[in-house]
Design a protein around this motif. Structure first.
Motif, mmCIF file in Angstrom:
data_model
loop_
_atom_site.group_PDB
_atom_site.id
_atom_site.type_symbol
_atom_site.label_atom_id
_atom_site.label_comp_id
_atom_site.label_asym_id
_atom_site.label_seq_id
_atom_site.Cartn_x
_atom_site.Cartn_y
_atom_site.Cartn_z
ATOM 1 N N GLU A 1 -1.321 -0.567 11.035
ATOM 2 C CA GLU A 1 -0.352 0.337 10.451
ATOM 3 C C GLU A 1 -0.695 0.310 8.686
ATOM 4 O OE1 GLU A 1 3.513 -0.220 11.269
ATOM 5 O OE2 GLU A 1 4.365 1.360 9.865
ATOM 6 N N ALA A 2 -0.712 1.603 8.404
ATOM 7 C CA ALA A 2 -1.048 1.781 6.730
ATOM 8 C C ALA A 2 0.211 1.385 6.195
ATOM 9 C CB ALA A 2 -1.502 3.015 6.457
ATOM 10 N N GLN A 3 0.039 0.494 4.979
ATOM 11 C CA GLN A 3 1.321 0.212 4.194
ATOM 12 C C GLN A 3 0.944 0.323 2.525
ATOM 13 O OE1 GLN A 3 2.861 -3.910 4.831
ATOM 14 N NE2 GLN A 3 4.886 -3.015 3.792
ATOM 15 N N LEU A 4 1.764 0.830 1.808
ATOM 16 C CA LEU A 4 1.456 1.138 0.589
ATOM 17 C C LEU A 4 2.845 0.790 -0.283
ATOM 18 C CD1 LEU A 4 0.136 4.998 0.764
ATOM 19 C CD2 LEU A 4 -1.058 2.855 0.012
ATOM 20 N N VAL A 5 2.808 -0.035 -1.141
ATOM 21 C CA VAL A 5 3.834 -0.765 -1.967
ATOM 22 C C VAL A 5 3.594 -0.591 -3.368
ATOM 23 C CG1 VAL A 5 5.054 -2.802 -2.429
ATOM 24 C CG2 VAL A 5 3.997 -2.316 -0.169
ATOM 25 N N GLU A 6 4.435 0.346 -3.947
ATOM 26 C CA GLU A 6 4.415 0.467 -5.589
ATOM 27 C C GLU A 6 5.099 -0.399 -6.437
ATOM 28 O OE1 GLU A 6 4.565 4.770 -3.266
ATOM 29 O OE2 GLU A 6 5.852 2.744 -3.202
ATOM 30 N N SER A 7 4.768 -0.831 -7.714
ATOM 31 C CA SER A 7 5.455 -1.687 -8.214
ATOM 32 C C SER A 7 5.128 -1.024 -9.828
ATOM 33 C CB SER A 7 5.124 -3.316 -8.190
ATOM 34 O OG SER A 7 3.742 -3.204 -8.509
ATOM 35 N N GLY A 8 5.948 -1.743 -10.904
ATOM 36 C CA GLY A 8 5.589 -1.670 -12.155
ATOM 37 C C GLY A 8 6.330 -0.512 -13.041
ATOM 38 N N GLY A 9 7.429 -0.070 -12.080
ATOM 39 C CA GLY A 9 8.306 0.880 -12.651
ATOM 40 C C GLY A 9 9.218 0.216 -13.592
ATOM 41 N N GLY A 10 10.058 1.008 -14.398
ATOM 42 C CA GLY A 10 11.309 0.378 -15.307
ATOM 43 C C GLY A 10 11.911 1.522 -16.147
ATOM 44 N N PHE A 27 -5.554 -0.151 6.323
ATOM 45 C CA PHE A 27 -6.206 0.763 6.409
ATOM 46 C C PHE A 27 -7.557 0.301 5.510
ATOM 47 C CE2 PHE A 27 -5.878 3.501 2.636
ATOM 48 C CZ PHE A 27 -4.644 3.198 2.184
ATOM 49 N N THR A 28 -8.636 1.189 5.689
ATOM 50 C CA THR A 28 -9.925 0.876 4.739
ATOM 51 C C THR A 28 -9.899 1.704 3.716
ATOM 52 O OG1 THR A 28 -11.369 0.627 6.911
ATOM 53 C CG2 THR A 28 -12.332 0.860 4.918
ATOM 54 N N PHE A 29 -8.943 1.025 2.621
ATOM 55 C CA PHE A 29 -8.714 1.714 1.466
ATOM 56 C C PHE A 29 -9.736 2.453 0.652
ATOM 57 C CE2 PHE A 29 -6.032 2.185 -2.492
ATOM 58 C CZ PHE A 29 -6.982 1.858 -3.446
ATOM 59 N N SER A 30 -11.086 1.636 0.665
ATOM 60 C CA SER A 30 -12.153 2.008 -0.109
ATOM 61 C C SER A 30 -13.013 3.538 0.498
ATOM 62 C CB SER A 30 -13.412 1.075 -0.154
ATOM 63 O OG SER A 30 -13.632 0.763 1.255
ATOM 64 N N THR A 31 -12.384 3.912 1.641
ATOM 65 C CA THR A 31 -12.792 5.232 2.100
ATOM 66 C C THR A 31 -11.890 6.297 1.962
ATOM 67 O OG1 THR A 31 -12.003 4.671 4.637
ATOM 68 C CG2 THR A 31 -14.074 3.846 3.984
ATOM 69 N N TYR A 32 -10.810 6.047 1.290
ATOM 70 C CA TYR A 32 -9.860 7.203 1.112
ATOM 71 C C TYR A 32 -9.590 7.762 -0.265
ATOM 72 C CZ TYR A 32 -8.096 6.903 6.092
ATOM 73 O OH TYR A 32 -8.059 7.011 7.344
ATOM 74 N N ALA A 75 -11.980 -3.636 -4.706
ATOM 75 C CA ALA A 75 -11.984 -5.042 -4.199
ATOM 76 C C ALA A 75 -10.766 -5.780 -3.936
ATOM 77 C CB ALA A 75 -12.832 -5.699 -5.159
ATOM 78 N N LYS A 76 -9.581 -4.982 -4.757
ATOM 79 C CA LYS A 76 -8.236 -5.583 -4.452
ATOM 80 C C LYS A 76 -7.570 -4.590 -3.758
ATOM 81 C CE LYS A 76 -8.523 -8.109 -8.942
ATOM 82 N NZ LYS A 76 -7.961 -8.104 -10.280
ATOM 83 N N ASN A 77 -8.020 -3.605 -3.167
ATOM 84 C CA ASN A 77 -7.072 -2.634 -2.349
ATOM 85 C C ASN A 77 -5.935 -2.067 -3.497
ATOM 86 O OD1 ASN A 77 -8.870 -2.932 -0.186
ATOM 87 N ND2 ASN A 77 -7.552 -4.047 0.939
ATOM 88 N N THR A 78 -6.211 -1.811 -4.350
ATOM 89 C CA THR A 78 -5.201 -1.441 -5.309
ATOM 90 C C THR A 78 -5.410 -0.113 -6.260
ATOM 91 O OG1 THR A 78 -4.549 -3.867 -5.678
ATOM 92 C CG2 THR A 78 -3.464 -2.325 -7.210
ATOM 93 N N CYS A 96 2.798 6.483 -4.398
ATOM 94 C CA CYS A 96 1.269 6.779 -3.790
ATOM 95 C C CYS A 96 1.276 6.958 -2.534
ATOM 96 C CB CYS A 96 0.758 5.354 -4.239
ATOM 97 S SG CYS A 96 1.232 3.792 -3.059
ATOM 98 N N ALA A 97 0.239 7.734 -2.428
ATOM 99 C CA ALA A 97 -0.108 8.388 -1.004
ATOM 100 C C ALA A 97 -1.415 8.169 -0.688
ATOM 101 C CB ALA A 97 0.559 9.717 -0.724
ATOM 102 N N LYS A 98 -1.690 8.069 0.753
ATOM 103 C CA LYS A 98 -3.132 8.016 0.988
ATOM 104 C C LYS A 98 -3.617 9.433 1.324
ATOM 105 C CE LYS A 98 -3.920 7.204 5.536
ATOM 106 N NZ LYS A 98 -4.036 6.483 7.103
ATOM 107 N N GLY A 99 -4.960 9.640 0.878
ATOM 108 C CA GLY A 99 -5.541 10.909 0.926
ATOM 109 C C GLY A 99 -5.187 11.603 -0.261
ATOM 110 N N TRP A 100 -5.925 12.779 -0.136
ATOM 111 C CA TRP A 100 -5.939 13.748 -1.258
ATOM 112 C C TRP A 100 -4.787 15.005 -0.852
ATOM 113 C CZ3 TRP A 100 -9.144 13.655 -5.701
ATOM 114 C CH2 TRP A 100 -9.347 14.886 -6.541
#
Length: 120
Positions: A1-10, A27-32, A75-78, A96-100
């Motif tokens: 299951e794809a998971q996306l976790v945002e951080s850095g706001g403030g 998911f295979t981050f490098s292909t999206y 390499a870091k899936n980020t 953030c979202a997967k895909g265009w």
């Protein structure tokens, strides 16, 4: 299951900078391609920036062009979004979202968001 976790706001003053991160897994981050979107208080979801799977091509909304920079480290899936010269109108929840994708992206295809507040 794809998971996306945002951080850095403030909270940042006008003219300030922030760097948002989006850690991807399941998911295979490098292909999206990947997309950053935002939703300001009382407004709809809007696309802010997109980047192709290899990082070779990017797109920016006119409102952030020249101030925001999208990048990725496969390499870091980020995924990253560097925000500079911030304005009060940049205040929003950033996703953030997967895909265009655009504002029609299903909730399940984006993260929980990170809040950016620009205020003096």
């Amino acid at each position: 299951e794809a998971q996306l976790v945002e951080s850095g706001g403030g909270l940042v003053q006008p003219g300030g900078s922030l760097r948002l991160s989006c850690a991807a897994s399941g998911f295979t981050f490098s292909t999206y391609a990947m997309t950053w979107l935002r939703q300001a208080p009382g407004k709809g979801l809007e696309s802010v920036s997109r980047i192709t799977y290899g990082g070779g091509s990017t797109w920016y909304a006119d409102s952030v062009k020249g101030r925001f920079t999208v990048s990725r480290d496969n390499a870091k899936n980020t995924l990253y979004l560097q925000l500079r010269s911030l304005k009060t109108e940049d205040t929003a929840m950033y996703y953030c979202a997967k895909g265009w994708v655009d504002f029609r992206v299903p909730t399940a295809s984006r993260g929980q968001g990170t809040q950016v507040t620009v205020s003096s």
